[in-house]
Enzyme design. Structure first.
Site, PDB file in Angstrom:
ATOM      1  CD  GLU A 473      12.550  63.726  28.192  1.00 32.18           C
ATOM      2  OE1 GLU A 473      12.986  62.585  28.389  1.00 32.18           O
ATOM      3  OE2 GLU A 473      11.618  63.973  27.396  1.00 32.18           O
ATOM      4  CG  ASP A 549      13.055  63.127  24.384  1.00 28.76           C
ATOM      5  OD1 ASP A 549      13.291  64.250  23.899  1.00 28.76           O
ATOM      6  OD2 ASP A 549      13.889  62.466  25.034  1.00 28.76           O
ATOM      7  CG  ASP A 551      10.841  58.804  24.614  1.00 34.00           C
ATOM      8  OD1 ASP A 551      10.284  59.616  25.378  1.00 34.00           O
ATOM      9  OD2 ASP A 551      12.066  58.614  24.619  1.00 34.00           O
ATOM     10  CG  ASP A 553      11.574  57.305  29.771  1.00 35.49           C
ATOM     11  OD1 ASP A 553      10.784  56.736  30.542  1.00 35.49           O
ATOM     12  OD2 ASP A 553      12.710  56.875  29.502  1.00 35.49           O
TER      13      ASP A 553
END
Length: 699
Positions: A473, A549, A551, A553
């Site tokens: 990412e 990641d 998280d 997103d």
């Protein structure tokens, strides 16, 4: 599989301050600015701090050195010792690893100056270990230059060693005296003490002994194998230099000594390890005494390189390069120039003899995929990427190395035409293999056969069963992954933002999207449906790893990529080639718990693991709140060493293999449609109302 996607999409339950929307890129969570604001934050003049002395290093050690283990801060002292030998002072460097974890580096150089500095009012040796950007290697020209060729660039080397050590002792032999001082936690605790004696009259040099502070490193132990390779390589790279490694054990010291007269050819022979070469090695060296006619004044006297290169018909290859005797593990401009010069020479040799078959266009990777080399460049004005100096960025090094090797290799090829033909045949064989594979990547576009994506950083190995592709990412994480990866077997493809939601798209629409087209081309597989029978023999990687990641997103991007693979590359999933990386979300810094329990770092995948880890620390008797918990904002925030250790190293990483059972295809399709189809908003809303209590919000 459906559970994994449900947890991704339902990370954020509905509430008064957050809501979902759906679009071409799938479900998106919106959060009101009011709920995100921290009204207690104060930003005024008192918020500013000026970090002094070595404080910046201790606050952010990863910006100045590797933090996986302390070897690099010891390497700073070794590099200083070897710089003295490179300058012509001293022929022996002794490195001693003690049982208490400390390391001593002793040289026979001129010794660090001990007098007072006219402007700073401090002893120069004290400045070397306590001041950033202070050193004797900045001035490269004129009669006052202490070093012409040296690895020092920033003047922060041994200052970092001192900053990250519990204790550091320095002994300088100079001007007929012995001069000693000591530091603890970066601060001086024993001021300079000088002793004049007859026994010191003929001795010169510097001795540095450091006790690295474990709290700054993932592991307090210095890897002995890497230390030995580092110390031995210095002897290879500087013929005539003797290097000694002493390792303390219960029975005394185990000692190894290296002295080599053969230089680069001898180093190459040691690295090749007896494997059979397709042709004799090409070795040589060239250093410029004055500016070459082919170049402007950018190239300075003393600059040049020594090299050895050989070609293998099969098996794993290796490359190892150095600049001013410092290992450049990530290559750089000197490697680029070396590669350009060697390839241009081979291509010229092949053109004059019409060796290249018709219809075959040779590219550099065709030759380099079978090449091994050792390279040692010497450059006056070095520029590196970062303080760890693992990648050279000096611009004129490209032209410098081209001048060193191109004509020399072309002459060698013409003097050894049969050997040159064997090398050319290897390159042609690789080109033919590449073209045969390329037929399987054909796309309906004007350029015919598609080339690999520009952002793809490919691996060197041709063994697809071992090779891995990491889809990362963003460019920031992509940069860390490029430095962290195993260049032989691990490729990296950075992704730009969130890919298209392909749930209700056909194959033509998918291939019209540049990002998805790049993924398909890199993998070597066309989009297909559940009932199709695509040819998987063209797959370029044994594992395709989605690495985002930890998280919301990152979870969203992961969901979009999994939608693409499950709906448009199901045979890839069914073959067990698709994986999802599990990077940690939390890091716990645990302080020392006595002599037998040094400081350590614990990585936790999520809050549940964090709670479990804290529970174990309490059971171990670790004092409550003595630990420090930090949360990673993303993969780009990790240093390459941390990313390798937690997410890419096959020995320590956690990967989840995605599986697709043919009996479950209809259920899987229904789940994807519910969670990812823009026309299923009502069903998705009902699902979230039913399941929102079973997930956690991550804001």
């Amino acid at each position: 599989m459906s559970t994994a996607l449900q947890s991704v999409v339902a990370e954020q339950p509905p509430g008064p301050d957050r809501w979902w929307s759906i679009g071409d890129r799938g479900p998106v969570v919106h959060t009101s600015n009011i709920s995100m604001a921290n009204k207690k934050t104060v930003y005024n003049e008192a918020s500013f701090r000026a970090l002094k002395g070595l404080e910046p290093v201790r606050q952010n050690p990863g910006m100045y050195t590797h933090v996986v283990h302390p070897l690099h801060i010891i390497q700073e002292a070794i590099d200083n010792a070897v710089d003295e030998a490179l300058a012509g002072f001293g022929r022996k460097v002794v490195v001693t690893l003690f049982r208490d974890g400390s390391v001593e580096v002793a040289d026979e150089g001129r010794g660090i100056p001990v007098g007072m500095h006219a402007e700073e009012g401090k002893h120069v040796v004290e400045m070397a270990f306590t001041m950033l950007h202070a050193g004797g290697k900045f001035n490269k020209e004129g009669s006052e230059s202490a070093y012409v060729i040296a690895g020092g660039l920033h003047g922060v080397g041994v200052a970092v060693t001192n900053a990250l050590s519990r204790r550091l002792e320095v002994t300088v032999y100079r001007e007929g005296g012995k001069h000693e001082l000591a530091f603890e936690n970066g601060d001086i605790v024993q001021t300079l003490k000088s002793t004049k004696a007859k026994e010191f009259e003929r001795r010169t040099g510097t001795v540095v002994r450091a006790w690295p502070d474990p709290k700054y490193f993932d592991s307090p132990n210095i890897p002995q194998g890497e230390l030995e390779h580092l110390v031995r390589s210095k002897a290879y790279l500087l013929p005539g230099l003797t290097t000694v490694l002493r390792i303390e054990s219960k029975d005394g010291f185990d000692e190894k000594t290296w002295t080599y007269k053969g230089g680069m050819p001898q180093y190459f022979d040691a690295m090749i390890g007896g494997r059979e070469l397709a042709a004799p090695i090409f070795t040589g060296e060239r250093y410029f005494d004055e500016n070459p006619k082919e170049q402007s004044t950018e190239i300075l006297p003393g600059e040049g390189a020594a090299w050895a290169i050989g070609f293998l018909a099969y098996g794993d290859t290796f490359t190892e390069s150095h600049v001013n005797l410092i290992p450049t593990r990530s290559g750089g401009t000197h490697e680029l120039g070396f590669r350009n010069g060697i390839f241009d020479a081979l291509r010229a040799f092949m053109d004059t003899r019409s060796i290249t078959p018709k219809g075959v266009k040779l590219v550099a990777e065709d030759m380099w995929s079978r090449a091994c080399f050792t390279l040692s460049a010497r450059i006056v004005r070095t520029q590196f990427h970062g303080q760890t100096k693992e990648k050279l960025t000096t611009k004129h090094a490209v032209r410098l190395l081209e001048l060193c090797v191109r004509d020399a290799f072309e002459l060698w090829l013409n003097a050894h035409p049969e050997d040159g033909k064997r090398i050319a045949e290897l390159a042609v064989e690789q080109a033919m293999n590449r073209l045969r594979k390329g037929q399987k990547y054909e796309r309906k576009k004007s350029s015919g056969v598609a080339t690999l994506p520009g952002k793809l950083v490919d691996c060197a190995s041709g063994d697809t069963s071992r090779n891995e592709l990491f889809m990362v990412e963003g460019d920031s994480a992509g940069g860390s992954a490029k430095e962290a990866r195993d260049k032989d077997t691990q490729a990296v493809l950075p992704l730009r933002g969130k890919v298209l939601n392909t749930m209700s798209k056909d194959s033509r629409t998918v291939l019209a999207n540049k990002e998805l087209q790049a993924i398909a081309t890199a993998i070597g597989l066309d989009p297909h449906g559940f009932d199709d029978t695509p040819d998987l023999s063209g797959l370029r990687y044994g594992r395709i790893v989605v690495m985002t990641d930890a998280d919301v997103d990152g979870g969203h991007i992961q969901a979009l990529l999994l939608t693409f693979f499950f709906m448009h590359c199901p045979k890839l999933v069914e073959a067990g080639r698709l994986y999802v990386a599990q990077p940690p979300l939390f890091k716990i810094e645990v302080p020392s718990q006595g002599k037998n329990k040094p400081p350590r770092r614990v990585y936790c995948l999520d809050e549940e693991e964090l709670d479990d880890a804290l529970g174990l620390l309490r059971k171990e008797g670790v004092k409550e709140q003595s630990w420090e918990i930090s949360r990673f904002k993303g993969l780009g925030e990790m240093s390459p060493e941390q990313l390798w250790d937690t997410t890419m190293n096959p020995d320590t990483r956690r990967l989840v293999q995605m599986r697709l059972d043919r009996d479950e295809i209809q259920r899987v399709r229904s789940t994807f449609e519910l969670l990812m189809d823009a026309g299923e908003a009502e069903g998705r809303r009902n699902w979230m109302r039913e399941h929102w209590r079973s997930v956690e919000a991550d804001i």
